[in-house]
Write a protein that holds these residues in place. Structure first.
Motif, PDB file in Angstrom:
ATOM      1  N   LYS A  22       0.862  -1.180   0.000  1.00  0.00           N
ATOM      2  CA  LYS A  22       0.000   0.000   0.000  1.00  0.00           C
ATOM      3  C   LYS A  22       0.894   1.223   0.000  1.00  0.00           C
ATOM      4  O   LYS A  22       1.889   1.274   0.720  1.00  0.00           O
ATOM      5  CB  LYS A  22      -0.880   0.040   1.254  1.00  0.00           C
ATOM      6  CG  LYS A  22      -2.040  -0.884   1.231  1.00  0.00           C
ATOM      7  CD  LYS A  22      -2.924  -0.643   2.434  1.00  0.00           C
ATOM      8  CE  LYS A  22      -4.154  -1.545   2.334  1.00  0.00           C
ATOM      9  NZ  LYS A  22      -5.109  -1.260   3.386  1.00  0.00           N
ATOM     10  N   LEU A  23       0.534   2.206  -0.814  1.00  0.00           N
ATOM     11  CA  LEU A  23       1.262   3.464  -0.868  1.00  0.00           C
ATOM     12  C   LEU A  23       0.374   4.568  -0.321  1.00  0.00           C
ATOM     13  O   LEU A  23      -0.804   4.632  -0.656  1.00  0.00           O
ATOM     14  CB  LEU A  23       1.623   3.820  -2.312  1.00  0.00           C
ATOM     15  CG  LEU A  23       2.588   2.907  -3.027  1.00  0.00           C
ATOM     16  CD1 LEU A  23       2.668   3.296  -4.495  1.00  0.00           C
ATOM     17  CD2 LEU A  23       3.951   2.993  -2.401  1.00  0.00           C
ATOM     18  N   ASP A  24       0.948   5.429   0.491  1.00  0.00           N
ATOM     19  CA  ASP A  24       0.244   6.608   0.973  1.00  0.00           C
ATOM     20  C   ASP A  24       0.938   7.809   0.356  1.00  0.00           C
ATOM     21  O   ASP A  24       2.078   8.119   0.689  1.00  0.00           O
ATOM     22  CB  ASP A  24       0.297   6.677   2.502  1.00  0.00           C
ATOM     23  CG  ASP A  24      -0.488   7.849   3.064  1.00  0.00           C
ATOM     24  OD1 ASP A  24      -1.186   8.541   2.286  1.00  0.00           O
ATOM     25  OD2 ASP A  24      -0.392   8.081   4.281  1.00  0.00           O
ATOM     26  N   HIS A  25       0.264   8.458  -0.585  1.00  0.00           N
ATOM     27  CA  HIS A  25       0.850   9.616  -1.274  1.00  0.00           C
ATOM     28  C   HIS A  25      -0.142  10.772  -1.292  1.00  0.00           C
ATOM     29  O   HIS A  25      -0.384  11.395  -2.326  1.00  0.00           O
ATOM     30  CB  HIS A  25       1.284   9.236  -2.695  1.00  0.00           C
ATOM     31  CG  HIS A  25       0.220   8.558  -3.499  1.00  0.00           C
ATOM     32  ND1 HIS A  25      -0.701   9.257  -4.245  1.00  0.00           N
ATOM     33  CD2 HIS A  25      -0.075   7.250  -3.663  1.00  0.00           C
ATOM     34  CE1 HIS A  25      -1.508   8.401  -4.852  1.00  0.00           C
ATOM     35  NE2 HIS A  25      -1.159   7.180  -4.505  1.00  0.00           N
ATOM     36  N   ALA A  26      -0.713  11.057  -0.122  1.00  0.00           N
ATOM     37  CA  ALA A  26      -1.712  12.129   0.007  1.00  0.00           C
ATOM     38  C   ALA A  26      -1.131  13.465  -0.443  1.00  0.00           C
ATOM     39  O   ALA A  26      -0.017  13.830  -0.069  1.00  0.00           O
ATOM     40  CB  ALA A  26      -2.185  12.222   1.450  1.00  0.00           C
ATOM     41  N   GLY A  27      -1.894  14.180  -1.259  1.00  0.00           N
ATOM     42  CA  GLY A  27      -1.466  15.481  -1.739  1.00  0.00           C
ATOM     43  C   GLY A  27      -0.485  15.432  -2.893  1.00  0.00           C
ATOM     44  O   GLY A  27      -0.024  16.456  -3.370  1.00  0.00           O
ATOM     45  N   GLU A  28      -0.139  14.253  -3.359  1.00  0.00           N
ATOM     46  CA  GLU A  28       0.801  14.075  -4.468  1.00  0.00           C
ATOM     47  C   GLU A  28       0.144  13.218  -5.542  1.00  0.00           C
ATOM     48  O   GLU A  28      -0.867  12.568  -5.298  1.00  0.00           O
ATOM     49  CB  GLU A  28       2.072  13.365  -3.986  1.00  0.00           C
ATOM     50  CG  GLU A  28       2.799  14.050  -2.857  1.00  0.00           C
ATOM     51  CD  GLU A  28       3.920  13.182  -2.291  1.00  0.00           C
ATOM     52  OE1 GLU A  28       4.313  12.198  -2.946  1.00  0.00           O
ATOM     53  OE2 GLU A  28       4.378  13.485  -1.191  1.00  0.00           O
ATOM     54  N   SER A  29       0.751  13.185  -6.719  1.00  0.00           N
ATOM     55  CA  SER A  29       0.259  12.290  -7.759  1.00  0.00           C
ATOM     56  C   SER A  29       0.727  10.861  -7.451  1.00  0.00           C
ATOM     57  O   SER A  29       1.589  10.648  -6.593  1.00  0.00           O
ATOM     58  CB  SER A  29       0.784  12.730  -9.124  1.00  0.00           C
ATOM     59  OG  SER A  29       2.189  12.689  -9.140  1.00  0.00           O
ATOM     60  N   THR A  30       0.164   9.911  -8.159  1.00  0.00           N
ATOM     61  CA  THR A  30       0.578   8.517  -7.969  1.00  0.00           C
ATOM     62  C   THR A  30       2.052   8.399  -8.340  1.00  0.00           C
ATOM     63  O   THR A  30       2.463   8.856  -9.399  1.00  0.00           O
ATOM     64  CB  THR A  30      -0.257   7.591  -8.870  1.00  0.00           C
ATOM     65  OG1 THR A  30      -1.637   7.793  -8.579  1.00  0.00           O
ATOM     66  CG2 THR A  30       0.092   6.131  -8.643  1.00  0.00           C
ATOM     67  N   PRO A  31       2.862   7.802  -7.478  1.00  0.00           N
ATOM     68  CA  PRO A  31       4.298   7.689  -7.752  1.00  0.00           C
ATOM     69  C   PRO A  31       4.568   6.844  -8.998  1.00  0.00           C
ATOM     70  O   PRO A  31       3.796   5.947  -9.331  1.00  0.00           O
ATOM     71  CB  PRO A  31       4.863   7.008  -6.513  1.00  0.00           C
ATOM     72  CG  PRO A  31       3.789   6.988  -5.515  1.00  0.00           C
ATOM     73  CD  PRO A  31       2.505   7.247  -6.192  1.00  0.00           C
ATOM     74  N   GLY A  32       5.670   7.126  -9.642  1.00  0.00           N
ATOM     75  CA  GLY A  32       6.063   6.382 -10.832  1.00  0.00           C
ATOM     76  C   GLY A  32       6.565   4.991 -10.479  1.00  0.00           C
ATOM     77  O   GLY A  32       6.925   4.693  -9.338  1.00  0.00           O
ATOM     78  N   ARG A  33       6.593   4.159 -11.492  1.00  0.00           N
ATOM     79  CA  ARG A  33       7.024   2.770 -11.344  1.00  0.00           C
ATOM     80  C   ARG A  33       8.456   2.679 -10.814  1.00  0.00           C
ATOM     81  O   ARG A  33       8.760   1.829  -9.977  1.00  0.00           O
ATOM     82  CB  ARG A  33       6.908   2.110 -12.714  1.00  0.00           C
ATOM     83  CG  ARG A  33       6.967   0.631 -12.737  1.00  0.00           C
ATOM     84  CD  ARG A  33       6.724   0.119 -14.140  1.00  0.00           C
ATOM     85  NE  ARG A  33       5.349   0.354 -14.571  1.00  0.00           N
ATOM     86  CZ  ARG A  33       4.369  -0.543 -14.439  1.00  0.00           C
ATOM     87  NH1 ARG A  33       4.620  -1.711 -13.912  1.00  0.00           N
ATOM     88  NH2 ARG A  33       3.150  -0.270 -14.848  1.00  0.00           N
TER      89      ARG A  33
END
Length: 106
Positions: A22-33
């Motif tokens: 699970k990734l938590d990247h609130a306030g950011e775009s989806t992280p790259g591969r």
């Protein structure tokens, strides 16, 4: 970006560990591969070129994503067992032969 590994599954026949995260990247775009693969490699104590990120799916309306990656024992195992298009997406390619671009002599 914060990453939490939710499940690990050993797959000795294909020389890999399958990882759900699970990734938590609130306030950011989806992280790259690539960024995700580096984080998986760091948490699994592996090399970057042994990690193949299969999927990253964003959760609608939240700054979270779920994903699936495979951590191979070696780069050679990744090249042997994984699909070519996924390897290309993850920047893992086989070493080219020295004379691959040279024209054949007659």
């Amino acid at each position: 970006m914060k990453m939490e590994i939710t499940q690990k599954k050993d797959n000795p026949l294909q020389k890999r560990v399958e990882v759900y995260f699970k990734l938590d990247h609130a306030g950011e775009s989806t992280p790259g591969r690539n960024a995700v693969a580096e984080e998986v490699a760091k948490q699994m104590k592996s090399k970057r070129d042994c990690v193949v990120v299969d999927t990253i799916e964003s959760v609608y309306g939240k700054g979270m994503s779920n994903g699936y990656a495979k951590v191979y024992d070696s780069k050679e195992a990744a090249l042997e067992f994984d699909r070519e298009y996924l390897l290309k997406r993850n920047g893992i390619e086989a070493a080219k032969p020295e004379n691959a671009d040279a024209p054949a002599e007659e």
